[in-house]
Design a protein around this motif. Structure first.
Motif, PDB file in Angstrom:
ATOM      1  N   SER A   1       7.574  -7.622  -9.061  1.00  0.00           N
ATOM      2  CA  SER A   1       6.737  -8.781  -9.555  1.00  0.00           C
ATOM      3  C   SER A   1       6.098  -9.173  -8.340  1.00  0.00           C
ATOM      4  O   SER A   1       5.025 -10.110  -8.775  1.00  0.00           O
ATOM      5  CB  SER A   1       7.825  -9.840 -10.166  1.00  0.00           C
ATOM      6  OG  SER A   1       8.444 -10.412  -9.056  1.00  0.00           O
ATOM      7  N   ARG A   2       6.273  -8.995  -7.264  1.00  0.00           N
ATOM      8  CA  ARG A   2       5.380  -9.345  -6.079  1.00  0.00           C
ATOM      9  C   ARG A   2       4.132  -8.310  -5.688  1.00  0.00           C
ATOM     10  O   ARG A   2       3.537  -8.492  -4.915  1.00  0.00           O
ATOM     11  CB  ARG A   2       6.071  -9.330  -4.807  1.00  0.00           C
ATOM     12  CG  ARG A   2       7.387 -10.219  -5.043  1.00  0.00           C
ATOM     13  CD  ARG A   2       8.345 -10.200  -3.670  1.00  0.00           C
ATOM     14  NE  ARG A   2       9.602 -10.290  -4.003  1.00  0.00           N
ATOM     15  CZ  ARG A   2      10.500 -10.492  -3.055  1.00  0.00           C
ATOM     16  NH1 ARG A   2      10.124 -10.157  -1.822  1.00  0.00           N
ATOM     17  NH2 ARG A   2      11.776 -10.655  -3.395  1.00  0.00           N
ATOM     18  N   ILE A   3       3.918  -7.389  -6.789  1.00  0.00           N
ATOM     19  CA  ILE A   3       2.869  -6.369  -6.450  1.00  0.00           C
ATOM     20  C   ILE A   3       1.887  -6.412  -7.448  1.00  0.00           C
ATOM     21  O   ILE A   3       1.848  -6.458  -8.990  1.00  0.00           O
ATOM     22  CB  ILE A   3       3.412  -4.713  -6.462  1.00  0.00           C
ATOM     23  CG1 ILE A   3       4.400  -4.834  -5.298  1.00  0.00           C
ATOM     24  CG2 ILE A   3       2.290  -4.021  -6.495  1.00  0.00           C
ATOM     25  CD1 ILE A   3       5.247  -3.622  -5.192  1.00  0.00           C
ATOM     26  N   ILE A   4       0.368  -6.526  -7.215  1.00  0.00           N
ATOM     27  CA  ILE A   4      -0.459  -6.359  -8.101  1.00  0.00           C
ATOM     28  C   ILE A   4      -0.929  -4.955  -8.289  1.00  0.00           C
ATOM     29  O   ILE A   4      -1.438  -4.312  -7.166  1.00  0.00           O
ATOM     30  CB  ILE A   4      -1.848  -6.994  -7.719  1.00  0.00           C
ATOM     31  CG1 ILE A   4      -1.397  -8.674  -7.303  1.00  0.00           C
ATOM     32  CG2 ILE A   4      -2.818  -7.082  -8.598  1.00  0.00           C
ATOM     33  CD1 ILE A   4      -1.064  -9.330  -8.975  1.00  0.00           C
ATOM     34  N   PRO A   5      -0.936  -4.222  -9.318  1.00  0.00           N
ATOM     35  CA  PRO A   5      -1.003  -2.730  -9.422  1.00  0.00           C
ATOM     36  C   PRO A   5      -2.378  -2.421  -9.684  1.00  0.00           C
ATOM     37  O   PRO A   5      -2.970  -2.950 -10.608  1.00  0.00           O
ATOM     38  CB  PRO A   5      -0.134  -2.278 -10.354  1.00  0.00           C
ATOM     39  CG  PRO A   5       0.673  -3.354 -10.977  1.00  0.00           C
ATOM     40  CD  PRO A   5      -0.062  -4.750 -10.652  1.00  0.00           C
ATOM     41  N   VAL A   6      -2.951  -1.603  -8.722  1.00  0.00           N
ATOM     42  CA  VAL A   6      -4.240  -1.017  -8.991  1.00  0.00           C
ATOM     43  C   VAL A   6      -4.585  -0.423 -10.347  1.00  0.00           C
ATOM     44  O   VAL A   6      -5.386  -0.721 -10.948  1.00  0.00           O
ATOM     45  CB  VAL A   6      -4.864  -0.436  -7.779  1.00  0.00           C
ATOM     46  CG1 VAL A   6      -4.182   0.884  -7.617  1.00  0.00           C
ATOM     47  CG2 VAL A   6      -6.489  -0.113  -7.740  1.00  0.00           C
ATOM     48  N   ASP A   7      -3.746   0.403 -10.431  1.00  0.00           N
ATOM     49  CA  ASP A   7      -3.957   1.323 -11.756  1.00  0.00           C
ATOM     50  C   ASP A   7      -3.925   0.376 -13.093  1.00  0.00           C
ATOM     51  O   ASP A   7      -4.659   0.498 -14.003  1.00  0.00           O
ATOM     52  CB  ASP A   7      -3.060   2.272 -12.078  1.00  0.00           C
ATOM     53  CG  ASP A   7      -1.708   2.109 -11.606  1.00  0.00           C
ATOM     54  OD1 ASP A   7      -1.408   0.966 -11.303  1.00  0.00           O
ATOM     55  OD2 ASP A   7      -0.831   2.809 -12.238  1.00  0.00           O
ATOM     56  N   LEU A   8      -2.914  -0.401 -13.247  1.00  0.00           N
ATOM     57  CA  LEU A   8      -2.702  -1.302 -14.327  1.00  0.00           C
ATOM     58  C   LEU A   8      -4.288  -2.205 -14.539  1.00  0.00           C
ATOM     59  O   LEU A   8      -4.779  -2.322 -15.755  1.00  0.00           O
ATOM     60  CB  LEU A   8      -1.723  -2.434 -14.062  1.00  0.00           C
ATOM     61  CG  LEU A   8      -1.525  -3.367 -15.267  1.00  0.00           C
ATOM     62  CD1 LEU A   8      -1.389  -2.767 -16.502  1.00  0.00           C
ATOM     63  CD2 LEU A   8      -0.402  -4.501 -14.756  1.00  0.00           C
ATOM     64  N   ASN A   9      -4.869  -2.614 -13.591  1.00  0.00           N
ATOM     65  CA  ASN A   9      -5.877  -3.444 -13.432  1.00  0.00           C
ATOM     66  C   ASN A   9      -7.116  -2.573 -13.807  1.00  0.00           C
ATOM     67  O   ASN A   9      -7.989  -3.297 -14.585  1.00  0.00           O
ATOM     68  CB  ASN A   9      -6.033  -4.405 -12.350  1.00  0.00           C
ATOM     69  CG  ASN A   9      -5.260  -5.440 -12.447  1.00  0.00           C
ATOM     70  OD1 ASN A   9      -5.489  -6.438 -13.280  1.00  0.00           O
ATOM     71  ND2 ASN A   9      -4.028  -5.331 -11.660  1.00  0.00           N
ATOM     72  N   ALA A  10      -7.163  -1.403 -13.482  1.00  0.00           N
ATOM     73  CA  ALA A  10      -8.316  -0.675 -13.596  1.00  0.00           C
ATOM     74  C   ALA A  10      -8.275  -0.237 -15.156  1.00  0.00           C
ATOM     75  O   ALA A  10      -9.431  -0.062 -15.677  1.00  0.00           O
ATOM     76  CB  ALA A  10      -8.247   0.980 -12.697  1.00  0.00           C
ATOM     77  N   ILE A  11      -6.974   0.000 -15.685  1.00  0.00           N
ATOM     78  CA  ILE A  11      -7.022   0.324 -17.306  1.00  0.00           C
ATOM     79  C   ILE A  11      -7.469  -0.590 -17.920  1.00  0.00           C
ATOM     80  O   ILE A  11      -8.011  -0.538 -18.959  1.00  0.00           O
ATOM     81  CB  ILE A  11      -5.555   0.965 -17.461  1.00  0.00           C
ATOM     82  CG1 ILE A  11      -5.333   2.198 -16.749  1.00  0.00           C
ATOM     83  CG2 ILE A  11      -5.411   1.162 -18.866  1.00  0.00           C
ATOM     84  CD1 ILE A  11      -3.688   2.630 -16.651  1.00  0.00           C
ATOM     85  N   ILE A  12      -7.037  -1.942 -17.535  1.00  0.00           N
ATOM     86  CA  ILE A  12      -7.383  -3.212 -18.425  1.00  0.00           C
ATOM     87  C   ILE A  12      -8.852  -3.386 -18.360  1.00  0.00           C
ATOM     88  O   ILE A  12      -9.464  -3.813 -19.194  1.00  0.00           O
ATOM     89  CB  ILE A  12      -6.531  -4.300 -17.828  1.00  0.00           C
ATOM     90  CG1 ILE A  12      -4.933  -4.276 -18.127  1.00  0.00           C
ATOM     91  CG2 ILE A  12      -6.921  -5.743 -18.811  1.00  0.00           C
ATOM     92  CD1 ILE A  12      -4.303  -5.255 -17.650  1.00  0.00           C
ATOM     93  N   LEU A  13      -9.393  -2.990 -17.153  1.00  0.00           N
ATOM     94  CA  LEU A  13     -10.735  -3.298 -16.848  1.00  0.00           C
ATOM     95  C   LEU A  13     -11.420  -2.371 -17.995  1.00  0.00           C
ATOM     96  O   LEU A  13     -12.381  -2.752 -18.781  1.00  0.00           O
ATOM     97  CB  LEU A  13     -11.251  -3.001 -15.877  1.00  0.00           C
ATOM     98  CG  LEU A  13     -12.790  -2.761 -15.291  1.00  0.00           C
ATOM     99  CD1 LEU A  13     -13.616  -4.297 -15.436  1.00  0.00           C
ATOM    100  CD2 LEU A  13     -13.082  -1.866 -13.758  1.00  0.00           C
ATOM    101  N   ARG A  14     -11.346  -1.061 -18.046  1.00  0.00           N
ATOM    102  CA  ARG A  14     -12.071  -0.197 -18.894  1.00  0.00           C
ATOM    103  C   ARG A  14     -11.382  -0.852 -20.417  1.00  0.00           C
ATOM    104  O   ARG A  14     -12.581  -0.664 -21.159  1.00  0.00           O
ATOM    105  CB  ARG A  14     -11.399   1.169 -18.672  1.00  0.00           C
ATOM    106  CG  ARG A  14     -12.150   2.159 -19.760  1.00  0.00           C
ATOM    107  CD  ARG A  14     -12.411   3.479 -19.124  1.00  0.00           C
ATOM    108  NE  ARG A  14     -13.090   4.170 -19.822  1.00  0.00           N
ATOM    109  CZ  ARG A  14     -13.381   5.738 -19.481  1.00  0.00           C
ATOM    110  NH1 ARG A  14     -12.975   6.208 -18.480  1.00  0.00           N
ATOM    111  NH2 ARG A  14     -14.040   6.497 -20.618  1.00  0.00           N
TER     112      ARG A  14
END
Length: 258
Positions: free
Chosen positions: A85-98
């Motif tokens: 829970s202390r980590i902002i995942p780059v792939d999760l946010n890239a998927i949500i962006l698309r």
């Protein structure tokens, strides 16, 4: 830079980034015994948060990966080190962006003007065709487009690592990217269309050069995506063995982005 943190969303200069987060402080029902055994050597005050981090890691689909761990040479590698829970995942946010961009195009196709709807239909399957300055004729489409642009700004400001030549996760507690090998998740922004037309070729070249250099050292890159913690029983204790599931070639990464 960090404005607020509420639930699973982090606001960065009026934009949102998401993380894996669960509202629990108990063992998972489906893995109750395993979770209880994991927390036996942990200080009681830290147990509720560890249960939450275990559950969050399980929901990520990367369970259980060293990606979610607080890696330290002095501490043994195990689920006790999870800090999901202390980590902002780059792939999760890239998927949500698309996803946000796709929703904007869907709304424009269904409710926009005929000309704009036709253009949205053509752009739907081409992430590189996205233009932030386009004129939206549907209010719902504009809402999702604005959300996507705000997320893009946050990804660029927080998750792009110039020194590495690629993107990375972000540790909220450390205020920096985690120190870990390169993962396939670091390159999902390419698929998501984070790079604009002007800089795409150069940044793509930098990313692939970084990955190629890292691949020369076997322990420095994990292109297969995740390092799995497998349980291995030894007498009365449960130990954890790390292995790399698979490795993809640089060619596969490039083909995924084109």
């Amino acid at each position: 830079m960090l404005r607020s943190l509420v639930g699973s969303e982090m606001c960065i200069r009026d934009s949102l980034l998401n993380r894996y987060w669960t509202n629990t402080s108990q063992p998972r029902p489906e893995s109750f015994r395993e979770d209880v055994n994991t927390t036996k050597a942990v200080l009681p005050a830290l147990v509720p948060q560890l249960y939450a981090d275990i559950a969050a890691a399980a929901e990520s689909g990367w369970d259980f990966s060293t990606r979610w761990m607080n890696l330290s040479e002095s501490d043994p590698l195990g689920l006790e080190q999870l800090v999901t829970s202390r980590i902002i995942p780059v792939d999760l946010n890239a998927i949500i962006l698309r996803m946000e961009r796709t929703l904007a195009l869907f709304h424009e196709m269904l409710s926009g003007s005929p000309e704009s709807a036709d253009r949205a239909a053509q752009d739907l399957l081409n992430a590189a065709a996205w233009t932030p300055d386009r004129k939206w004729t549907c209010a719902a489409a504009e809402k999702y487009a604005d959300a996507a642009e705000a997320r893009l700004l946050a990804i660029t400001q927080l998750l792009w690592q110039e020194s590495m030549g690629c993107w990375n996760d972000y540790r909220l507690d450390l205020g920096t990217a985690p120190t870990r090998p390169a993962l396939i998740s670091d390159y999902i922004p390419m698929w998501a269309g984070v790079l604009d037309g002007a800089s795409q070729a150069e940044q793509l070249r930098v990313c692939l050069l970084y990955t190629s250099d890292a691949a020369d050292e076997e322990d420095s890159v994990d292109l297969g995506g995740r390092r799995i913690i497998k349980k291995k029983k030894n007498s009365n204790r449960t130990r954890y063995k790390v292995n790399v599931e698979s490795r993809n070639s640089i060619k596969n990464i490039y083909e995924m982005t084109t």
